[in-house]
Design a protein around this motif. Structure first.
Motif, PDB file in Angstrom:
ATOM      1  N   ALA A 342       0.849  -1.185   0.000  1.00  0.00           N
ATOM      2  CA  ALA A 342       0.000   0.000   0.000  1.00  0.00           C
ATOM      3  C   ALA A 342       0.886   1.236   0.000  1.00  0.00           C
ATOM      4  CB  ALA A 342      -0.910   0.005   1.227  1.00  0.00           C
ATOM      5  N   PHE A 343       0.531   2.218  -0.834  1.00  0.00           N
ATOM      6  CA  PHE A 343       1.279   3.467  -0.949  1.00  0.00           C
ATOM      7  C   PHE A 343       0.345   4.633  -0.639  1.00  0.00           C
ATOM      8  CE2 PHE A 343       3.563   0.431  -3.454  1.00  0.00           C
ATOM      9  CZ  PHE A 343       4.902   0.788  -3.370  1.00  0.00           C
ATOM     10  N   ASP A 344       0.897   5.690  -0.012  1.00  0.00           N
ATOM     11  CA  ASP A 344       0.092   6.890   0.202  1.00  0.00           C
ATOM     12  C   ASP A 344       0.106   7.737  -1.066  1.00  0.00           C
ATOM     13  OD1 ASP A 344       2.523   8.249   0.148  1.00  0.00           O
ATOM     14  OD2 ASP A 344       2.601   8.561   2.325  1.00  0.00           O
ATOM     15  N   GLU A 349       5.733   3.923   0.211  1.00  0.00           N
ATOM     16  CA  GLU A 349       5.210   2.639   0.649  1.00  0.00           C
ATOM     17  C   GLU A 349       4.968   2.699   2.155  1.00  0.00           C
ATOM     18  OE1 GLU A 349       6.352  -1.819  -0.493  1.00  0.00           O
ATOM     19  OE2 GLU A 349       7.712  -0.990   1.031  1.00  0.00           O
ATOM     20  N   VAL A 350       3.721   2.446   2.575  1.00  0.00           N
ATOM     21  CA  VAL A 350       3.379   2.553   3.993  1.00  0.00           C
ATOM     22  C   VAL A 350       3.048   1.207   4.631  1.00  0.00           C
ATOM     23  CG1 VAL A 350       2.614   4.950   3.827  1.00  0.00           C
ATOM     24  CG2 VAL A 350       0.969   3.091   3.403  1.00  0.00           C
ATOM     25  N   LEU A 371      -0.337   0.715   9.477  1.00  0.00           N
ATOM     26  CA  LEU A 371       0.872   0.893   8.677  1.00  0.00           C
ATOM     27  C   LEU A 371       2.017   0.063   9.251  1.00  0.00           C
ATOM     28  CD1 LEU A 371       0.679   4.778   8.160  1.00  0.00           C
ATOM     29  CD2 LEU A 371      -0.514   2.949   6.923  1.00  0.00           C
ATOM     30  N   GLY A 377      -3.376   4.331   9.598  1.00  0.00           N
ATOM     31  CA  GLY A 377      -3.228   5.185   8.426  1.00  0.00           C
ATOM     32  C   GLY A 377      -4.145   6.393   8.478  1.00  0.00           C
ATOM     33  N   TYR A 382      -5.364   5.643  -0.897  1.00  0.00           N
ATOM     34  CA  TYR A 382      -4.147   4.839  -0.914  1.00  0.00           C
ATOM     35  C   TYR A 382      -4.143   4.036  -2.216  1.00  0.00           C
ATOM     36  CZ  TYR A 382      -3.356   5.951   3.990  1.00  0.00           C
ATOM     37  OH  TYR A 382      -3.118   6.619   5.163  1.00  0.00           O
ATOM     38  N   THR A 401      -6.980   2.097  -6.491  1.00  0.00           N
ATOM     39  CA  THR A 401      -7.047   3.095  -5.434  1.00  0.00           C
ATOM     40  C   THR A 401      -8.165   2.737  -4.465  1.00  0.00           C
ATOM     41  OG1 THR A 401      -6.233   4.822  -6.905  1.00  0.00           O
ATOM     42  CG2 THR A 401      -7.360   5.535  -4.907  1.00  0.00           C
ATOM     43  N   THR A 403      -9.918   3.949  -0.422  1.00  0.00           N
ATOM     44  CA  THR A 403     -10.031   5.092   0.482  1.00  0.00           C
ATOM     45  C   THR A 403     -10.165   4.603   1.913  1.00  0.00           C
ATOM     46  OG1 THR A 403     -11.089   6.441  -1.215  1.00  0.00           O
ATOM     47  CG2 THR A 403     -11.365   7.146   1.078  1.00  0.00           C
TER      48      THR A 403
END
Length: 409
Positions: A342-344, A349-350, A371, A377, A382, A401, A403
């Motif tokens: 998962a990326f913000d 990368e979180v 995270l 998060g 994301y 994507t 939310t």
């Protein structure tokens, strides 16, 4: 009424009351009618009915019993050594795969209270149990102080199953140990039904007020350590039917103290060994769901294409509503290795949910919004990045994507 239910330990200071009125004497008359607790299948032509209290034996023999679809009762007789059971002999055999309903009229408890109308129970001829039919569905291994553990089972098959001589166990030094027989009675579990196993029905019912006590079964339980351990379900021959290795790390990170919270299975159709398939029971549901569907239950969506995500908006606040999102993947052939992250919105990368793991043709993995650093998060979008490759060097990347939402105070 001289049955076991009419006896209790003396509460006199000296331990007894010889020659005097009993310390536990209660002159309050019993005006509560009896109820039918369960129908147990002893054989293809024999049923045992279990009532919730001591019964008038003569009324059990002369009582009225009707079964639909039609099965005639040829004879009713007392069960030796019990005061709350009757054995019914049928004039024809139970048909495999048919669910019957039995109704009782005209029987009384030992003080003469007549059974109420609409007392009935369902039964069917039990079928052999295979691995995958009966699943560990919910576990309370770290109860409140002086509380009892519990293990909930779920019949995910289309078969009627008998719990007779099944066993619960744990693991000690990597070996299955501390086997305890659940029951020697032919307690039935119909398709889609739950049964909760505990050493103290009264304790669980008192701590979790929404409990389905009619789906509880009291037994001598193996010990389940706080922190981490294993719950093992075995058949009568000690073959493993299901095994769940639990750990405090499976709980929702923001539940600071898991004491009194159960771990719930998200989807019965996903593997027990999938650590993302377990989540803390929601606070809204009362920290556990004894005897009924899990607060964190979420059926895995059917895969459409290579990657599907449900729900697209999730809110990890442990209220039992869309607390986790589930990523489902599907490929036309086996042999892929995958990484899921998962990326913000800044491209950082979180959370790495999966790294270079061998994939099946299809599967699922869940995310609870926590995270890699252990924090929740922030709300907002994301990007889920799923990268897969095979040994031939073929590489695919899938992006979607999602939310993450929070409750606004």
């Amino acid at each position: 009424c001289s049955g076991a239910a009419n006896w209790i330990a003396s509460n006199a200071p000296l331990g007894g009351t010889p020659g005097a009125i009993n310390s536990v004497f209660d002159p309050t008359p019993d005006t509560t009618p009896p109820t039918l607790v369960s129908v147990q299948v002893q054989s293809t032509t024999e049923l045992v009915l279990v009532f919730n209290e001591a019964m008038n034996a003569g009324s059990l023999v002369a009582g009225g019993y009707s079964i639909t679809p039609l099965l005639a009762v040829a004879n009713a007789s007392a069960v030796v050594g019990t005061d709350n059971r009757v054995l019914l002999t049928l004039s024809s055999s139970i048909v495999v795969g048919t669910v019957y309903t039995l109704s009782v009229i005209g029987v009384t408890d030992c003080t003469g209270n007549m059974i109420a109308a609409n007392n009935s129970g369902s039964f069917a001829l039990p079928e052999p149990i295979s691995a995958g039919d009966l699943m560990i569905n919910e576990v309370l291994y770290d109860p409140d102080p002086n509380g009892s553990d519990f293990v909930e089972l779920y019949n995910r098959s289309q078969k009627t199953l008998s719990l007779a001589n099944l066993q619960l166990a744990n693991e000690t030094n990597g070996a299955i140990a501390s086997n305890h027989v659940i029951t020697t009675d032919a307690v039935l579990l119909l398709p889609g039904e739950y049964i909760l196993l505990t050493a103290s029905v009264s304790d669980i019912a008192a701590r979790y007020r929404q409990s389905h006590v009619d789906r509880f079964l009291e037994m001598s339980m193996p010990s389940y350590n706080n922190g981490n351990g294993s719950v093992v379900l075995l058949d009568a021959a000690s073959a493993v039917l299901d095994l769940f290795r639990y750990d405090d790390n499976l709980h929702f990170t923001l539940v600071n103290k898991p004491e009194g919270y159960s771990l719930e299975r998200i989807d019965p159709d996903r593997p027990t060994s999938d650590t993302t398939n377990w989540q803390t029971a929601s606070d809204v549901a009362g920290r556990a769901t004894p005897g009924f569907r899990n607060s964190q239950y979420s059926a895995t969506a059917s895969p459409s294409g290579e990657m599907t995500i449900e729900p697209a908006i999730f809110s990890p606040d442990n209220d039992g509503f869309e607390d986790v999102l589930t990523v489902v993947y599907h490929f036309d052939q086996a042999g892929f290795v995958g990484t899921l992250s998962a990326f913000d919105v800044a491209g950082r990368e979180v959370r790495k949910l999966m790294e270079n793991q061998l994939l099946g043709v299809e599967g699922a993995i869940s995310w609870d919004g926590i995270l890699d650093d252990g924090s929740k998060g922030r709300m907002g979008p994301y990007i889920m990045l799923f990268e897969v490759f095979d040994l031939s060097g073929n590489t695919e990347r899938y992006r979607k994507t999602v939310t993450l939402a929070h409750r606004l105070d």
